[in-house]
Design a protein around this motif. Structure first.
Motif, PDB file in Angstrom:
ATOM      1  N   PRO A  21       0.817  -1.231   0.000  1.00 22.19           N
ATOM      2  CA  PRO A  21       0.000   0.000   0.000  1.00 22.19           C
ATOM      3  C   PRO A  21       0.844   1.272   0.000  1.00 22.19           C
ATOM      4  CG  PRO A  21      -0.819  -1.537   1.657  1.00 22.19           C
ATOM      5  CD  PRO A  21       0.469  -2.100   1.122  1.00 22.19           C
ATOM      6  N   MET A  22       1.950   1.292   0.764  1.00 18.43           N
ATOM      7  CA  MET A  22       2.784   2.485   0.835  1.00 18.43           C
ATOM      8  C   MET A  22       3.409   2.806  -0.515  1.00 18.43           C
ATOM      9  SD  MET A  22       6.398   3.171   2.720  1.00 18.43           S
ATOM     10  CE  MET A  22       7.172   2.175   1.462  1.00 18.43           C
ATOM     11  N   LEU A  23       4.072   1.818  -1.119  1.00 15.97           N
ATOM     12  CA  LEU A  23       4.753   2.054  -2.395  1.00 15.97           C
ATOM     13  C   LEU A  23       3.755   2.310  -3.519  1.00 15.97           C
ATOM     14  CD1 LEU A  23       7.611  -0.565  -2.053  1.00 15.97           C
ATOM     15  CD2 LEU A  23       7.863   1.929  -2.045  1.00 15.97           C
ATOM     16  N   THR A  24       2.623   1.603  -3.511  1.00 16.13           N
ATOM     17  CA  THR A  24       1.594   1.828  -4.524  1.00 16.13           C
ATOM     18  C   THR A  24       1.046   3.249  -4.425  1.00 16.13           C
ATOM     19  OG1 THR A  24       0.993  -0.505  -4.551  1.00 16.13           O
ATOM     20  CG2 THR A  24      -0.639   1.030  -5.402  1.00 16.13           C
ATOM     21  N   ASP A  25       0.811   3.714  -3.207  1.00 10.37           N
ATOM     22  CA  ASP A  25       0.305   5.080  -3.018  1.00 10.37           C
ATOM     23  C   ASP A  25       1.302   6.110  -3.541  1.00 10.37           C
ATOM     24  OD1 ASP A  25      -1.610   7.034  -1.924  1.00 10.37           O
ATOM     25  OD2 ASP A  25       0.026   7.477  -0.529  1.00 10.37           O
ATOM     26  N   GLU A  47       4.571 -12.553   0.689  1.00  5.16           N
ATOM     27  CA  GLU A  47       3.510 -13.544   0.766  1.00  5.16           C
ATOM     28  C   GLU A  47       3.283 -14.034  -0.659  1.00  5.16           C
ATOM     29  OE1 GLU A  47      -0.140 -12.592   2.870  1.00  5.16           O
ATOM     30  OE2 GLU A  47       0.894 -10.875   3.771  1.00  5.16           O
ATOM     31  N   ARG A  48       3.249 -15.337  -0.814  1.00  2.00           N
ATOM     32  CA  ARG A  48       3.134 -15.914  -2.161  1.00  2.00           C
ATOM     33  C   ARG A  48       1.968 -15.305  -2.955  1.00  2.00           C
ATOM     34  NH1 ARG A  48       5.045 -20.380  -4.920  1.00  2.00           N
ATOM     35  NH2 ARG A  48       6.313 -20.910  -3.119  1.00  2.00           N
ATOM     36  N   GLY A  52       2.759 -11.132  -7.424  1.00  2.00           N
ATOM     37  CA  GLY A  52       2.444 -10.320  -8.608  1.00  2.00           C
ATOM     38  C   GLY A  52       2.429  -8.830  -8.298  1.00  2.00           C
ATOM     39  N   GLU A  53       1.876  -8.485  -7.144  1.00  2.00           N
ATOM     40  CA  GLU A  53       1.835  -7.073  -6.737  1.00  2.00           C
ATOM     41  C   GLU A  53       3.246  -6.536  -6.489  1.00  2.00           C
ATOM     42  OE1 GLU A  53      -0.858  -4.932  -6.517  1.00  2.00           O
ATOM     43  OE2 GLU A  53      -1.832  -6.585  -7.563  1.00  2.00           O
ATOM     44  N   TYR A  54       4.068  -7.353  -5.811  1.00  2.00           N
ATOM     45  CA  TYR A  54       5.451  -6.929  -5.580  1.00  2.00           C
ATOM     46  C   TYR A  54       6.178  -6.758  -6.901  1.00  2.00           C
ATOM     47  CZ  TYR A  54       5.436  -7.462  -0.506  1.00  2.00           C
ATOM     48  OH  TYR A  54       5.197  -7.302   0.828  1.00  2.00           O
ATOM     49  N   TRP A  55       6.006  -7.709  -7.801  1.00  4.68           N
ATOM     50  CA  TRP A  55       6.687  -7.644  -9.091  1.00  4.68           C
ATOM     51  C   TRP A  55       6.297  -6.364  -9.834  1.00  4.68           C
ATOM     52  CZ3 TRP A  55      10.797  -9.602 -11.056  1.00  4.68           C
ATOM     53  CH2 TRP A  55      11.026  -9.557 -12.425  1.00  4.68           C
ATOM     54  N   LYS A  56       5.019  -6.017  -9.814  1.00  6.20           N
ATOM     55  CA  LYS A  56       4.542  -4.798 -10.470  1.00  6.20           C
ATOM     56  C   LYS A  56       5.217  -3.564  -9.875  1.00  6.20           C
ATOM     57  CE  LYS A  56       0.274  -2.194 -11.209  1.00  6.20           C
ATOM     58  NZ  LYS A  56      -1.163  -2.160 -10.940  1.00  6.20           N
ATOM     59  N   ILE A  57       5.301  -3.489  -8.555  1.00  2.00           N
ATOM     60  CA  ILE A  57       5.936  -2.343  -7.889  1.00  2.00           C
ATOM     61  C   ILE A  57       7.420  -2.284  -8.226  1.00  2.00           C
ATOM     62  CG2 ILE A  57       6.622  -1.411  -5.638  1.00  2.00           C
ATOM     63  CD1 ILE A  57       3.856  -2.421  -4.626  1.00  2.00           C
ATOM     64  N   PHE A  58       8.097  -3.436  -8.215  1.00  2.00           N
ATOM     65  CA  PHE A  58       9.528  -3.455  -8.526  1.00  2.00           C
ATOM     66  C   PHE A  58       9.765  -2.964  -9.947  1.00  2.00           C
ATOM     67  CE2 PHE A  58      10.126  -7.259  -5.407  1.00  2.00           C
ATOM     68  CZ  PHE A  58       9.854  -6.419  -4.333  1.00  2.00           C
ATOM     69  N   GLN A  59       8.902  -3.336 -10.885  1.00  2.00           N
ATOM     70  CA  GLN A  59       9.028  -2.866 -12.260  1.00  2.00           C
ATOM     71  C   GLN A  59       8.767  -1.364 -12.363  1.00  2.00           C
ATOM     72  OE1 GLN A  59       6.324  -5.681 -14.170  1.00  2.00           O
ATOM     73  NE2 GLN A  59       8.091  -6.604 -15.200  1.00  2.00           N
ATOM     74  N   GLN A  60       7.802  -0.872 -11.592  1.00  2.00           N
ATOM     75  CA  GLN A  60       7.520   0.565 -11.608  1.00  2.00           C
ATOM     76  C   GLN A  60       8.710   1.352 -11.047  1.00  2.00           C
ATOM     77  OE1 GLN A  60       3.727   0.133  -9.545  1.00  2.00           O
ATOM     78  NE2 GLN A  60       2.689   1.046 -11.307  1.00  2.00           N
ATOM     79  N   LEU A  61       9.340   0.835 -10.003  1.00  2.00           N
ATOM     80  CA  LEU A  61      10.534   1.506  -9.473  1.00  2.00           C
ATOM     81  C   LEU A  61      11.612   1.590 -10.549  1.00  2.00           C
ATOM     82  CD1 LEU A  61      10.752   0.076  -5.847  1.00  2.00           C
ATOM     83  CD2 LEU A  61      10.240   2.433  -6.513  1.00  2.00           C
TER      84      LEU A  61
END
Length: 102
Positions: A21-25, A47-48, A52-61
């Motif tokens: 939530p923090m990074l997405t915001d 968390e398994r 997908g959500e983590y991967w999306k954030i890492f790509q956005q970074l």
């Protein structure tokens, strides 16, 4: 707080499971906050079902010029578990460094 023009050498976030939530915001609502940040350190609680959500954030970074520079398991042994004979952890320390200016 008046720090909009301040260069931040290292931003550390340890928000105990609220990383997504923090990074997405930040990425979706106030990406200019990242403009003056040189490095971001985050303790990530994986968390398994959220990979997908983590991967999306890492790509956005990466789109904002950050590259994963460092990653290691959190050394707290009570967080360890085994997968196919290998030691894993639910928590990892990760650091991204920016490789270019906007």
């Amino acid at each position: 707080m008046g720090h909009e023009a301040t260069v931040i050498d290292y931003l550390k976030a340890d928000v105990e499971g609220s990383e997504i939530p923090m990074l997405t915001d930040i990425i979706n609502n106030t990406p200019n906050l990242l403009k003056n940040v040189k490095q971001i350190g985050v303790e990530v609680h994986l968390e398994r079902k959220l990979y997908g959500e983590y991967w999306k954030i890492f790509q956005q970074l990466e789109c904002y010029g950050f590259q994963l520079w460092f990653s290691e398991m959190n050394p707290v042994r009570k967080l360890f578990f085994k997968v196919k004979g290998k030691i894993r952890s639910c928590c990892y320390e990760m650091v991204w460094a920016r490789d270019r200016q906007w």
